[in-house]
Design a protein around this motif. Structure first.
Motif, PDB file in Angstrom:
ATOM      1  N   TYR A   1      22.605   0.672   0.863  1.00 34.84           N
ATOM      2  CA  TYR A   1      21.958   0.146  -0.351  1.00 34.84           C
ATOM      3  C   TYR A   1      20.453   0.080  -0.145  1.00 34.84           C
ATOM      4  O   TYR A   1      19.982  -0.243   0.950  1.00 34.84           O
ATOM      5  CB  TYR A   1      22.493  -1.255  -0.653  1.00 34.84           C
ATOM      6  N   VAL A   2      19.714   0.409  -1.198  1.00 34.45           N
ATOM      7  CA  VAL A   2      18.263   0.211  -1.239  1.00 34.45           C
ATOM      8  C   VAL A   2      17.925  -0.315  -2.630  1.00 34.45           C
ATOM      9  O   VAL A   2      18.372   0.250  -3.630  1.00 34.45           O
ATOM     10  CB  VAL A   2      17.479   1.527  -0.979  1.00 34.45           C
ATOM     11  N   ASP A   3      17.161  -1.414  -2.707  1.00 35.63           N
ATOM     12  CA  ASP A   3      16.819  -1.938  -4.025  1.00 35.63           C
ATOM     13  C   ASP A   3      15.698  -1.112  -4.659  1.00 35.63           C
ATOM     14  O   ASP A   3      15.047  -0.306  -3.994  1.00 35.63           O
ATOM     15  CB  ASP A   3      16.444  -3.422  -3.946  1.00 35.63           C
ATOM     16  N   THR A   4      15.483  -1.329  -5.943  1.00 38.74           N
ATOM     17  CA  THR A   4      14.514  -0.504  -6.679  1.00 38.74           C
ATOM     18  C   THR A   4      13.086  -0.712  -6.191  1.00 38.74           C
ATOM     19  O   THR A   4      12.246   0.182  -6.316  1.00 38.74           O
ATOM     20  CB  THR A   4      14.587  -0.817  -8.184  1.00 38.74           C
ATOM     21  N   GLY A   5      12.797  -1.889  -5.635  1.00 37.58           N
ATOM     22  CA  GLY A   5      11.435  -2.139  -5.151  1.00 37.58           C
ATOM     23  C   GLY A   5      11.216  -1.701  -3.718  1.00 37.58           C
ATOM     24  O   GLY A   5      10.119  -1.884  -3.174  1.00 37.58           O
ATOM     25  N   LEU A   6      12.245  -1.131  -3.086  1.00 40.23           N
ATOM     26  CA  LEU A   6      12.183  -0.707  -1.683  1.00 40.23           C
ATOM     27  C   LEU A   6      11.768  -1.856  -0.767  1.00 40.23           C
ATOM     28  O   LEU A   6      10.970  -1.690   0.163  1.00 40.23           O
ATOM     29  CB  LEU A   6      11.219   0.470  -1.506  1.00 40.23           C
TER      30      LEU A   6
ATOM     31  N   PRO B   1       0.836  -1.206   0.000  1.00 41.76           N
ATOM     32  CA  PRO B   1       0.000   0.000   0.000  1.00 41.76           C
ATOM     33  C   PRO B   1       0.868   1.252   0.000  1.00 41.76           C
ATOM     34  O   PRO B   1       2.049   1.203   0.372  1.00 41.76           O
ATOM     35  CB  PRO B   1      -0.781  -0.130   1.313  1.00 41.76           C
ATOM     36  N   PRO B   2       0.312   2.388  -0.403  1.00 43.39           N
ATOM     37  CA  PRO B   2       1.089   3.646  -0.404  1.00 43.39           C
ATOM     38  C   PRO B   2       1.676   3.964   0.964  1.00 43.39           C
ATOM     39  O   PRO B   2       2.759   4.549   1.060  1.00 43.39           O
ATOM     40  CB  PRO B   2       0.064   4.696  -0.832  1.00 43.39           C
ATOM     41  N   GLU B   3       0.955   3.556   2.035  1.00 43.85           N
ATOM     42  CA  GLU B   3       1.442   3.855   3.391  1.00 43.85           C
ATOM     43  C   GLU B   3       2.776   3.164   3.670  1.00 43.85           C
ATOM     44  O   GLU B   3       3.600   3.660   4.442  1.00 43.85           O
ATOM     45  CB  GLU B   3       0.409   3.400   4.432  1.00 43.85           C
ATOM     46  N   TYR B   4       2.989   1.994   3.045  1.00 42.33           N
ATOM     47  CA  TYR B   4       4.248   1.274   3.234  1.00 42.33           C
ATOM     48  C   TYR B   4       5.419   2.133   2.766  1.00 42.33           C
ATOM     49  O   TYR B   4       6.416   2.300   3.473  1.00 42.33           O
ATOM     50  CB  TYR B   4       4.205  -0.048   2.465  1.00 42.33           C
ATOM     51  N   TYR B   5       5.304   2.686   1.561  1.00 41.24           N
ATOM     52  CA  TYR B   5       6.397   3.465   0.981  1.00 41.24           C
ATOM     53  C   TYR B   5       6.615   4.774   1.733  1.00 41.24           C
ATOM     54  O   TYR B   5       7.751   5.171   1.992  1.00 41.24           O
ATOM     55  CB  TYR B   5       6.115   3.739  -0.498  1.00 41.24           C
TER      56      TYR B   5
ATOM     57  N   TYR C   1       5.181  -4.142   6.937  1.00 41.98           N
ATOM     58  CA  TYR C   1       6.038  -3.233   7.704  1.00 41.98           C
ATOM     59  C   TYR C   1       5.298  -1.898   7.890  1.00 41.98           C
ATOM     60  O   TYR C   1       4.659  -1.412   6.947  1.00 41.98           O
ATOM     61  CB  TYR C   1       7.355  -3.004   6.969  1.00 41.98           C
ATOM     62  N   PRO C   2       5.342  -1.285   9.102  1.00 40.33           N
ATOM     63  CA  PRO C   2       6.111  -1.661  10.288  1.00 40.33           C
ATOM     64  C   PRO C   2       5.339  -2.502  11.302  1.00 40.33           C
ATOM     65  O   PRO C   2       5.820  -2.722  12.411  1.00 40.33           O
ATOM     66  CB  PRO C   2       6.463  -0.301  10.885  1.00 40.33           C
TER      67      PRO C   2
END
Length: 362
Positions: free
Chosen positions: A126-131, A105-109, A156-157
């Motif tokens: 490092y952070v991958d493209t899919g977060l 969901p948008p709240e995750y990002y 998460y969280p």
């Protein structure tokens, strides 16, 4: 027998395929699913030189965790410990594989980006493209660099991320739904400090002696094989929780060289002083000066295998030495085993083979 019972308890579907305990085949179970696996050990049963064969499906699931499993092969003392680690990593991998197909969901990002900003981007490696995967970097009080890899699931969280660290002990994360990345980071820093004395002790050994194995130790490695003299060494197993206590010591070399060292260790054991460094204690108990990197080259005290004429073979150095004082030729365990098996005069009892030295015929 105790090891076999422990393996049966943790992995009842993984069975030995020979009487030497060098081949195991069966299934490893995680999240109610069985995955076919085969483990092949060398004749000396050293995990670091083991070969793992598995189904393409399991290989695909564990693809992103290969470096972690390789570290565990080098640091785990036995097959049971490694299988426990493998099941833990497989559980995390399966959980994250399932989470990849769950739309976030948008709240995750927004929550994750906010947590990263509060933590500080300078702490992010490092952070991958899919977060979904985040690596955080930290420096302990002695300036050593460390990484923690976080695998975040879609909840998460509310639910904690999976944590992968290069530690000699499990990293137990304490988590509440209101926690954030900064809480993980602080717990990570506290764990680093709890292991400070352990890493201090091994760093001194790595810097001031010739460590024969492991060649490039990870931070999770608890063993060191330290050169003492010509084809004589001691393998120590350091307790990460109590690094200043007397470690387990196993001497390698010809009997006439190592027997006096065992005697000195037994006679001087009462002199162990937890207030001084591990290396200094070993010097005083064994009454030796370990070869120094500053003064000596490795070939000054380490000879090649008398069969394959190489010093390092698939990561291993010669660990068997002829007991004849006038010979003292070293051999790789695997080379010597294969050589003796080919001699008609050799005899074998269980997984021990007896025969003549290829050099002096003793």
């Amino acid at each position: 027998m105790a090891g076999a019972r422990a393996l049966l308890r943790h992995c009842p579907l993984l069975l030995p395929q020979d009487r030497h305990g060098t081949a195991y085949e069966g299934f490893v179970t995680a999240q109610g699913r069985d995955f076919h696996i085969r483990i092949l050990l060398p004749v000396d049963l050293q995990l670091k030189n083991a070969r793992i064969e598995c189904s393409w499906h399991l290989k695909k699931i564990l693809h992103g965790y290969r470096h972690i499993l390789k570290q565990r092969l080098h640091s785990c003392p036995d097959l049971v410990s490694f299988m426990v680690e493998l099941k833990t990593v497989l559980e995390i991998a399966l959980k994250n594989t399932q989470d990849l197909h769950i739309p976030r969901p948008p709240e995750y990002y927004s929550c994750l980006v906010r947590d990263l900003e509060i933590l500080g981007w300078n702490r992010v490696a490092y952070v991958d493209t899919g977060l979904t995967t985040v690596k955080l970097k930290a420096e302990d009080s002695c300036g050593r660099q460390h990484l923690i890899t976080l695998k975040l699931n879609a909840k998460y969280p509310t639910e904690p991320p999976g944590c992968l660290v290069d530690f000699p002990v499990p990293f137990a994360l304490s988590w509440m739904p209101q926690n954030s990345l900064i809480d993980i980071y602080n717990q990570f820093l506290a764990a680093l400090e709890s292991l400070k004395e352990f890493w201090d002790a091994l760093d001194e050994i790595d810097g001031k002696t010739w460590v024969l194995e492991p060649e490039n130790p990870t931070r999770s490695a608890t063993t060191r094989r330290i050169a003492i003299g010509n084809n004589v060494s001691v393998n120590i197993e350091v307790d990460p929780r109590h690094p200043n206590m007397l470690p387990e010591c196993y001497f390698l070399g010809a009997d006439h060289e190592v027997n006096p060292l065992r005697t000195k260790l037994n006679n001087n054991m009462h002199l162990w002083d937890p207030e001084i460094s591990l290396l200094q204690n070993l010097r005083e108990l064994l009454e030796v000066d370990f070869p120094s990197r500053v003064v000596l080259e490795k070939n000054d005290f380490a000879k090649e295998c008398g069969i394959c004429y190489a010093f390092r073979l698939e990561g291993s150095v010669p660990e068997r030495v002829c007991d004849e004082p006038r010979c003292g030729q070293p051999f790789h365990h695997a080379c010597l085993y294969e050589w003796l098996q080919g001699l008609p005069t050799s005899r074998q009892s269980f997984n021990v083979i007896f025969g003549e030295c290829p050099y002096c015929n003793k």
